[in-house]
Design a protein around this motif. Sequence first.
Motif, mmCIF file in Angstrom:
data_model
loop_
_atom_site.group_PDB
_atom_site.id
_atom_site.type_symbol
_atom_site.label_atom_id
_atom_site.label_comp_id
_atom_site.label_asym_id
_atom_site.label_seq_id
_atom_site.Cartn_x
_atom_site.Cartn_y
_atom_site.Cartn_z
ATOM 1 N N UNK A 1 0.872 -1.172 0.000
ATOM 2 C CA UNK A 1 0.000 0.000 0.000
ATOM 3 C C UNK A 1 0.908 1.220 0.000
ATOM 4 N N UNK A 2 0.672 2.151 -0.918
ATOM 5 C CA UNK A 2 1.551 3.294 -1.094
ATOM 6 C C UNK A 2 1.044 4.507 -0.330
ATOM 7 N N UNK A 3 1.962 5.123 0.408
ATOM 8 C CA UNK A 3 1.676 6.361 1.126
ATOM 9 C C UNK A 3 2.730 7.397 0.755
ATOM 10 N N UNK A 4 2.396 8.661 0.976
ATOM 11 C CA UNK A 4 3.342 9.736 0.685
ATOM 12 C C UNK A 4 3.445 10.687 1.870
ATOM 13 N N UNK A 5 4.665 11.180 2.090
ATOM 14 C CA UNK A 5 4.927 12.174 3.131
ATOM 15 C C UNK A 5 5.478 13.421 2.445
ATOM 16 N N UNK A 6 4.610 14.289 1.947
ATOM 17 C CA UNK A 6 5.086 15.499 1.263
ATOM 18 C C UNK A 6 5.614 16.527 2.263
ATOM 19 N N UNK A 7 6.591 17.319 1.809
ATOM 20 C CA UNK A 7 7.153 18.397 2.636
ATOM 21 C C UNK A 7 7.618 17.879 3.996
ATOM 22 N N UNK A 8 8.258 16.718 3.994
ATOM 23 C CA UNK A 8 8.658 16.113 5.265
ATOM 24 C C UNK A 8 9.845 16.862 5.856
#
Length: 212
Positions: free
Chosen positions: A62-69
């Motif tokens: 399952x793909x998740x994203x952490x933008x502007x981490x």
Amino acid sequence: MTTLNADAAADQELQVPVVVKDNSVVVDGEGDDGEKELRELLLPNVNDLPLSPPSAIDFNFVTYFAPDFMKPEHDQYIYRHANGLCVIGLASGHVAFKDEGGITSVDFNVGKSNRSEIKVKGKRKRNAQHFESNTALCKVCTNNNNTFYIVRCCVKGSLLEVNERLINNPELLNSSADREGYIAILMPKPSDWLKTKDSFMTFDEYKKLRQF
């Protein structure tokens, strides 16, 4: 009736004529509703099938994203497997990919230890170091005035391995950051994952954010 004739008769009964009609595979003969549903399940309409099969990542993770981490445009992805493993890498919107020439080197010697020298052993994952979500995994460098960017864990967990291939072949990040160019693999505790999960974005949310 001889045994040979009985076998032949049984084979004949098992034979189900199949024809293609209007791009659908159809079994000749009529049956009750249960048989019809079974046929539709086993022989779907070809127009309903995907043009290409799902990739191994799409199928198993399952793909998740952490933008502007931690910093603007420091976007990272997290692929979570059903067994809890998390693969960490640079998302396509990461600022490093905007520098001319892309990423030119990867250095795992950050913090108090060289992450590439951590060797985990056995089923109990001996020697695995436990890191916080903001712990540095490596730094990636570009040709833009020797600019470098810190890549972080994103999830709190035990570091199981880093992708040592990136040391000698940083080009993998430019060509295949979402596959062979992954950064590291971590194993968070289920409780820690549940605390962090809702802070990440889905693929559709990330795509909308970055307007891909």
